[in-house]
Each structure stands twice: as structure tokens, then as C-alpha cells.
Motif scaffolding. Structure first.
Motif, PDB file in Angstrom:
ATOM      1  N   ALA B  15       0.811  -1.231   0.000  1.00 50.04           N
ATOM      2  CA  ALA B  15       0.000   0.000   0.000  1.00 50.04           C
ATOM      3  C   ALA B  15       0.844   1.282   0.000  1.00 50.04           C
ATOM      4  O   ALA B  15       0.541   2.208  -0.751  1.00 50.04           O
ATOM      5  CB  ALA B  15      -0.973  -0.006   1.182  1.00 50.04           C
ATOM      6  N   PRO B  16       1.924   1.380   0.809  1.00 48.28           N
ATOM      7  CA  PRO B  16       2.712   2.625   0.770  1.00 48.28           C
ATOM      8  C   PRO B  16       3.298   2.921  -0.615  1.00 48.28           C
ATOM      9  O   PRO B  16       3.263   4.064  -1.082  1.00 48.28           O
ATOM     10  CB  PRO B  16       3.816   2.379   1.805  1.00 48.28           C
ATOM     11  CG  PRO B  16       3.222   1.391   2.750  1.00 48.28           C
ATOM     12  CD  PRO B  16       2.372   0.502   1.897  1.00 48.28           C
ATOM     13  N   ALA B  17       3.820   1.873  -1.285  1.00 47.91           N
ATOM     14  CA  ALA B  17       4.398   2.087  -2.621  1.00 47.91           C
ATOM     15  C   ALA B  17       3.306   2.457  -3.627  1.00 47.91           C
ATOM     16  O   ALA B  17       3.495   3.336  -4.478  1.00 47.91           O
ATOM     17  CB  ALA B  17       5.137   0.839  -3.082  1.00 47.91           C
ATOM     18  N   ARG B  19       0.660   4.000  -2.950  1.00 44.44           N
ATOM     19  CA  ARG B  19       0.262   5.368  -2.614  1.00 44.44           C
ATOM     20  C   ARG B  19       1.206   6.384  -3.260  1.00 44.44           C
ATOM     21  O   ARG B  19       0.789   7.419  -3.759  1.00 44.44           O
ATOM     22  CB  ARG B  19       0.344   5.516  -1.095  1.00 44.44           C
ATOM     23  CG  ARG B  19      -0.797   6.257  -0.516  1.00 44.44           C
ATOM     24  CD  ARG B  19      -0.711   6.260   0.962  1.00 44.44           C
ATOM     25  NE  ARG B  19      -1.639   7.251   1.451  1.00 44.44           N
ATOM     26  CZ  ARG B  19      -1.510   7.851   2.591  1.00 44.44           C
ATOM     27  NH1 ARG B  19      -0.510   7.576   3.377  1.00 44.44           N
ATOM     28  NH2 ARG B  19      -2.394   8.755   2.962  1.00 44.44           N
ATOM     29  N   ARG B  20       2.501   6.061  -3.225  1.00 49.22           N
ATOM     30  CA  ARG B  20       3.504   6.930  -3.858  1.00 49.22           C
ATOM     31  C   ARG B  20       3.237   7.037  -5.357  1.00 49.22           C
ATOM     32  O   ARG B  20       3.231   8.127  -5.936  1.00 49.22           O
ATOM     33  CB  ARG B  20       4.891   6.320  -3.596  1.00 49.22           C
ATOM     34  CG  ARG B  20       6.047   7.010  -4.294  1.00 49.22           C
ATOM     35  CD  ARG B  20       7.348   6.296  -3.975  1.00 49.22           C
ATOM     36  NE  ARG B  20       7.287   4.893  -4.392  1.00 49.22           N
ATOM     37  CZ  ARG B  20       7.990   3.927  -3.823  1.00 49.22           C
ATOM     38  NH1 ARG B  20       8.802   4.173  -2.829  1.00 49.22           N
ATOM     39  NH2 ARG B  20       7.880   2.690  -4.264  1.00 49.22           N
ATOM     40  N   ARG B  23      -0.045   9.006  -6.003  1.00 49.82           N
ATOM     41  CA  ARG B  23       0.138  10.441  -5.764  1.00 49.82           C
ATOM     42  C   ARG B  23       0.823  11.089  -6.978  1.00 49.82           C
ATOM     43  O   ARG B  23       0.434  12.169  -7.413  1.00 49.82           O
ATOM     44  CB  ARG B  23       0.990  10.621  -4.505  1.00 49.82           C
ATOM     45  CG  ARG B  23       1.028  11.989  -3.888  1.00 49.82           C
ATOM     46  CD  ARG B  23      -0.194  12.370  -3.132  1.00 49.82           C
ATOM     47  NE  ARG B  23      -0.578  11.534  -2.022  1.00 49.82           N
ATOM     48  CZ  ARG B  23      -0.121  11.653  -0.778  1.00 49.82           C
ATOM     49  NH1 ARG B  23       0.784  12.577  -0.513  1.00 49.82           N
ATOM     50  NH2 ARG B  23      -0.567  10.893   0.178  1.00 49.82           N
ATOM     51  N   ALA B  24       1.830  10.398  -7.512  1.00 50.25           N
ATOM     52  CA  ALA B  24       2.548  10.947  -8.675  1.00 50.25           C
ATOM     53  C   ALA B  24       1.683  10.879  -9.933  1.00 50.25           C
ATOM     54  O   ALA B  24       1.675  11.801 -10.745  1.00 50.25           O
ATOM     55  CB  ALA B  24       3.851  10.176  -8.888  1.00 50.25           C
ATOM     56  N   HIS B  31      -5.044  14.469  -2.788  1.00 51.03           N
ATOM     57  CA  HIS B  31      -4.692  13.269  -2.035  1.00 51.03           C
ATOM     58  C   HIS B  31      -5.897  12.347  -1.836  1.00 51.03           C
ATOM     59  O   HIS B  31      -5.744  11.136  -1.750  1.00 51.03           O
ATOM     60  CB  HIS B  31      -4.114  13.655  -0.667  1.00 51.03           C
ATOM     61  CG  HIS B  31      -2.790  14.362  -0.791  1.00 51.03           C
ATOM     62  ND1 HIS B  31      -1.992  14.624   0.285  1.00 51.03           N
ATOM     63  CD2 HIS B  31      -2.127  14.838  -1.865  1.00 51.03           C
ATOM     64  CE1 HIS B  31      -0.901  15.240  -0.135  1.00 51.03           C
ATOM     65  NE2 HIS B  31      -0.971  15.385  -1.432  1.00 51.03           N
ATOM     66  N   ASP B  35      -5.778   8.443  -2.821  1.00 53.22           N
ATOM     67  CA  ASP B  35      -5.982   7.340  -1.874  1.00 53.22           C
ATOM     68  C   ASP B  35      -7.173   6.472  -2.267  1.00 53.22           C
ATOM     69  O   ASP B  35      -7.178   5.263  -2.036  1.00 53.22           O
ATOM     70  CB  ASP B  35      -6.173   7.881  -0.460  1.00 53.22           C
ATOM     71  CG  ASP B  35      -4.849   8.284   0.175  1.00 53.22           C
ATOM     72  OD1 ASP B  35      -4.874   8.917   1.238  1.00 53.22           O
ATOM     73  OD2 ASP B  35      -3.793   7.974  -0.403  1.00 53.22           O
ATOM     74  N   VAL B  38      -5.930   3.954  -4.707  1.00 56.37           N
ATOM     75  CA  VAL B  38      -5.172   2.872  -4.059  1.00 56.37           C
ATOM     76  C   VAL B  38      -6.134   1.876  -3.412  1.00 56.37           C
ATOM     77  O   VAL B  38      -6.002   0.663  -3.568  1.00 56.37           O
ATOM     78  CB  VAL B  38      -4.215   3.447  -2.991  1.00 56.37           C
ATOM     79  CG1 VAL B  38      -3.516   2.330  -2.225  1.00 56.37           C
ATOM     80  CG2 VAL B  38      -3.176   4.355  -3.637  1.00 56.37           C
ATOM     81  N   GLN B  39      -7.110   2.417  -2.702  1.00 56.62           N
ATOM     82  CA  GLN B  39      -8.068   1.545  -2.009  1.00 56.62           C
ATOM     83  C   GLN B  39      -8.819   0.666  -3.009  1.00 56.62           C
ATOM     84  O   GLN B  39      -8.938  -0.547  -2.820  1.00 56.62           O
ATOM     85  CB  GLN B  39      -9.056   2.398  -1.210  1.00 56.62           C
ATOM     86  CG  GLN B  39     -10.015   1.572  -0.366  1.00 56.62           C
ATOM     87  CD  GLN B  39     -11.030   2.433   0.353  1.00 56.62           C
ATOM     88  OE1 GLN B  39     -10.834   3.630   0.509  1.00 56.62           O
ATOM     89  NE2 GLN B  39     -12.119   1.836   0.774  1.00 56.62           N
ATOM     90  N   LEU B 107       6.647   6.768 -14.553  1.00 56.07           N
ATOM     91  CA  LEU B 107       6.594   6.569 -13.097  1.00 56.07           C
ATOM     92  C   LEU B 107       6.859   5.112 -12.720  1.00 56.07           C
ATOM     93  O   LEU B 107       7.527   4.842 -11.726  1.00 56.07           O
ATOM     94  CB  LEU B 107       5.238   7.020 -12.548  1.00 56.07           C
ATOM     95  CG  LEU B 107       4.975   8.530 -12.658  1.00 56.07           C
ATOM     96  CD1 LEU B 107       3.552   8.862 -12.234  1.00 56.07           C
ATOM     97  CD2 LEU B 107       5.971   9.316 -11.815  1.00 56.07           C
ATOM     98  N   SER B 110      10.819   4.855 -13.487  1.00 55.37           N
ATOM     99  CA  SER B 110      11.729   5.757 -12.765  1.00 55.37           C
ATOM    100  C   SER B 110      11.437   5.845 -11.280  1.00 55.37           C
ATOM    101  O   SER B 110      12.351   5.920 -10.477  1.00 55.37           O
ATOM    102  CB  SER B 110      11.645   7.163 -13.361  1.00 55.37           C
ATOM    103  OG  SER B 110      12.103   7.150 -14.673  1.00 55.37           O
ATOM    104  N   LEU B 111      10.160   5.873 -10.912  1.00 56.06           N
ATOM    105  CA  LEU B 111       9.803   6.057  -9.505  1.00 56.06           C
ATOM    106  C   LEU B 111       9.650   4.713  -8.801  1.00 56.06           C
ATOM    107  O   LEU B 111      10.141   4.529  -7.691  1.00 56.06           O
ATOM    108  CB  LEU B 111       8.497   6.855  -9.401  1.00 56.06           C
ATOM    109  CG  LEU B 111       7.989   7.174  -8.004  1.00 56.06           C
ATOM    110  CD1 LEU B 111       8.956   8.084  -7.264  1.00 56.06           C
ATOM    111  CD2 LEU B 111       6.612   7.841  -8.063  1.00 56.06           C
TER     112      LEU B 111
END
Lengths: 295, 166
Positions: B15-17, B19-20, B23-24, B31, B35, B38-39, B107, B110-111
Motif C-alpha cells: 500500500a505505501p508504494a 500510494r507513492r 500520488r505521482a 490526495h 488514496d 489505491v483503495q 513513473l 523511474s519512480l
């Protein structure tokens, strides 16, 4: 010249993205030594990658909202009513063979029955143990939650504050264009109001805010580099808490802590460790060089 | 614990990745929307695994499916999304100028650090098409707003009163 030895733009991208085998990588790197324009392109893309990571890594470090916790294992509200039983909902009628479905329901019920028996026994044992502790007079305090442990250190609180505000569309309460107002506010609420000048390192102050400390309000100043990377300088009165605990390791963010003039300062940001070290030294030097704050 | 249950259990860890990336990908669209994407991606993949519509061999495969679900729902939801404000850094404005396909290609590689094969699979395109998108995105994003390379590589050593705590 054989076709395989011609270096194209795709090879340059593949070099940046780690998609080349060792032999091809060596050829492309040799090519860059004699083609400065291509070397500049590659360097630009690498810096672009770093800028993207600096801009969005904080999003991965923020505390997850409740809506995202266990989202993968949570079931959506059913679109249709239950099919075979009120206890078990099936997403779509006809999604699987009925006989198989009934077998699964029975197996699932058996598992649930066994699990609930075990859980009931465990819960009973836990209640009994707790009651024994209470009646025996051993009233020990429960362990604090992880978030409480995290915020017992300056670096922990600084990291949480940074993760909350740095990536926000409105990272600061008062912008540097109203510096007089910002300085007066920080002086009144926090007791420190000398934003160090880090322009020599390419870091421009964009503003600041007051944030919660432990015993008194704390402050957060946010600096921004031209590529969008943001650093936070967090400060609060050093007597507000005891010795810092070792904080949680967070990927991609460095926190550097020092004490000066009765305050604890923590610089938090996504830059490389050496750049963070240089910025912290500059900030510490600038703060030490300024006249003492009125306390 | 069966393999399916284990994958479902560990899927939350990405989930954190996600989210990153979200967001990008939203590039300043807010936000809340980010989110939500993601959910819905995590719930979508979780539900498909439970219903056996999706049978990932391992967590990595499930992870790619979650990125694919997020990208697909972003394509539907970002049409009416708001643009970045002047408060956003230049790189967010740069991303917002890219087409969603090119932005996603950039993304993911690269991200998120995906290889070309994995990123192409997420976007449901050929490797060559992914590379074209990546090239277009990098050229369009350029190096506007990026600082010049640091000439002062001789960084000073740490002073004794500074302590790295993380």
C-alpha cells in the motif's frame, strides 16, 4: 560498423534503467566517454529520476489512513444478496460450480467453528489472566502503542511532522513572503525564531508553522530545492522530553539531530546523507552564530 | 496458511508504494482521489483473488495486478480531476502536462523501479511501446526546474555535535 555496436537512444535509456547486460553496459559507457552530449542526456535523466523520488517518496512514508489498512483482505459491500446462506456472501451468482461452492461453504464453516472455539478459549484465558493480575495487585501499565513510542524521540516526532506536511499542497501555515509575521509567531509560541539561511546549498526557505510538541509547541520550517525536494527543520524545547530513543528506520529519509541554546533541532529530508549532513551543519552554524534567543 | 491467503495477507504491504505511485500519477489532482485509487485497486485485486478470477503465482504477480488496476481506474477517474495549483513543485506541473500513458510509463520505471517487462505488463502494452512512452515522457519533462549538477563534491565531514539518528 556492425549494427550491434551502434548505440541508440534506447540504449541510453536502458543504461539509466539498469536494463543492459554487463557487456552492452560497458559498450554504452565507453560510448558516453566520447560523446559528451549523450552523457549529458543520461545525467539529466538520472537527475530527473532523483527529483521524482525526492518529490514523491514522502507519500510512501506517511501513516496509512484507515481506509487503506487491510483494503486487500476487506470485502466490499455485496452488490447482490446472499446466495446459499445468510452467513456467507458470494460475489456473483454463477461464478463457480454450485457443488464446489457448497463443499467450500461446509469446509469454511468447519474452519470458522474451530477458529471461533480457539478464539473463545484464548479470550477466556486472557480475561482470567488479566483478572488474576488485577486481584493480585500487579497493576502494571500496558505497553504504549507503537505511535506513542515513536513520538517519544525528537527525531520520531520530527519525522511524523515532516511526513504530514512536507508533501502537502499547503506545506506551511505562513509563507516566507510574510517573514516578519512568521518570525513573530514562532518567537511567541515556540521561543525560537531564527530561520537559518541555507541558500548556499540551493535550499530556499518557503515558510513555517507551529506544530504540537510534548510539553510545549514545536516549530517546523520547510526548505525547498529547485527540483522540488523539501527538507524540514523541526525544533522544540529540549527539556520537553528525555533522551531520544532509536527511531524507526524509514527508507529514503534521513534525520539529523542536534541540540543548541536549550532547543532540540532535527533536520529531516529525502536528500543523500552527505547533502543532509552539509545542510545540517550549515543550519547548526547559522543558528549558533545568531544572538541568543530571549527565553 | 494457504498460498492465496498468504498473498492476500501480504498484499497490504504494498500500500505505501502504491500510494507513492498514485500520488505521482494524479499529479496534483488531490490526495483524496489518490488514496481512493489505491483503495479500489487493492480491493479489486483482493476480490478477484478470492473469487479465483485471478490466480497469481506469487506476491510479485499480485503486485503488478494492483498497479494495473490502479492505472486503469486512474484513466477513468482523472478525466475530471483538478490541475495542480501554483503551490505544487515544478515537477508535478511537468507530470501533469504528460499524457496519462506516458506519465504511467515514466513513473513505473523511474519512480517504482520496475523493469521494462514488468512495466509493459502493468500497462498491457508491448515492451517497444513502453520504451516509446518512456522516451516521450523523459524528453517532455526535461530538466526544467532541476538544479545544475553539484560541482562541490568535496562535502565536509560530520561535525562531532551532529548525530545521524535515522
Amino acid at each position: 560498423m556492425p549494427a550491434s555496436s551502434i548505440i541508440g537512444e534506447a540504449d541510453l535509456h536502458a543504461l539509466v534503467d539498469g536494463e543492459l547486460d554487463a557487456e552492452r553496459r560497458r559498450k554504452v559507457e565507453d560510448h558516453l566517454l566520447t560523446h559528451p552530449a549523450d552523457a549529458a542526456l543520461v545525467e539529466g535523466w538520472r537527475r530527473q529520476n532523483a527529483a521524482l523520488r525526492a518529490a514523491f517518496e514522502p507519500a510512501a512514508l506517511e501513516m496509512l489512513p484507515l481506509s487503506l489498512k487491510d483494503a486487500a483482505t476487506r470485502t466490499n459491500a455485496p452488490q447482490q444478496g446472499p446466495i446459499e446462506t445468510g452467513a456467507i456472501h458470494w460475489g456473483r451468482p454463477g461464478a463457480s460450480r454450485p457443488s464446489q461452492r457448497l463443499d467450500e461453504i461446509r469446509a469454511s464453516r468447519r474452519r470458522q467453528a474451530a477458529l471461533s472455539t480457539v478464539l473463545t478459549l484464548l479470550a477466556g484465558a486472557a480475561v482470567a489472566g488479566l483478572a488474576a493480575l488485577v486481584f493480585a495487585g500487579r497493576n502494571e501499565a500496558p505497553r504504549p502503542p507503537v505511535s506513542a513510542v515513536l513520538t517519544q524521540s525528537y527525531a520520531g516526532r520530527a519525522s511524523l511532522t515532516y511526513a504530514t506536511y512536507a508533501s502537502d499542497a499547503r506545506p506551511v501555515e505562513i509563507e516566507v513572503s510574510r517573514k516578519g509575521e512568521l518570525v513573530a509567531w514562532l518567537a511567541e509560541r515556540v521561543g525560537f525564531s531564527r530561520p537559518p539561511n541555507l541558500a548556499g546549498l540551493g535550499l530556499r526557505l518557503i515558510g513555517g508553522r507551529v506544530t504540537p510538541g510534548v510539553a510545549a509547541p514545536a516549530g517546523l520550517l520547510i526548505y525547498e530545492r529547485a527540483d522540488g525536494a523539501r527538507l524540514g527543520l523541526y525544533f522544540e524545547r529540549a527539556e520537553a522530553a528525555g533522551a531520544p530513543l532509536a527511531p524507526r528506520a524509514a527508507q529514503g529519509v534521513t534525520a539529523i539531530e542536534w541540540r543548541a541554546g536549550g532547543f532540540a533541532f532535527v533536520l529531516v529530508g529525502p536528500l543523500a546523507q552527505e547533502e543532509m549532513q552539509a545542510a545540517a551543519e550549515s543550519a547548526a552554524t547559522a543558528i549558533a552564530a545568531a544572538p541568543d534567543e530571549k527565553r | 496458511m494457504g498460498k492465496k491467503a498468504e498473498i492476500l495477507e501480504r498484499l497490504g504491504g504494498i500500500a505505501p508504494a502504491l500510494r507513492r505511485y498514485s500520488r505521482a500519477l494524479c499529479a496534483g489532482a488531490g490526495h483524496t482521489l489518490s488514496d481512493e485509487l489505491v483503495q479500489s485497486a487493492l480491493q479489486n485485486v483482493g476480490a478477484r483473488i478470492r473469487a479465483r478470477e485471478l490466480r497469481p503465482a506469487d506476491l510479485q504477480e499480485a503486485r503488478l495486478e494492483a498497479y494495473a488496476a490502479l492505472t486503469a481506474s486512474a484513466a477513468k477517474r482523472l478525466t475530471e480531476a483538478s490541475r495542480p495549483t501554483p503551490r505544487h513543485p515544478p515537477i508535478v506541473h511537468g507530470l501533469a502536462e504528460l499524457s496519462l500513458d506516458d506519465r504511467a510509463a515514466l513513473l513505473l520505471v523511474s519512480l517504482e523501479g520496475m523493469g521494462y517487462e514488468a512495466a509493459a505488463r502493468v500497462l498491457g502494452i508491448q515492451r517497444a511501446a513502453l520504451l516509446s512512452g518512456l522516451m516521450r515522457a523523459r524528453t517532455a519533462l526535461g530538466v526544467v526546474g532541476l538544479p545544475p549538477a553539484d560541482a562541490e563534491s568535496g562535502a565536509r565531514r560530520a561535525a562531532s555535535h551532529l548525530r545521524i539518528v535515522k
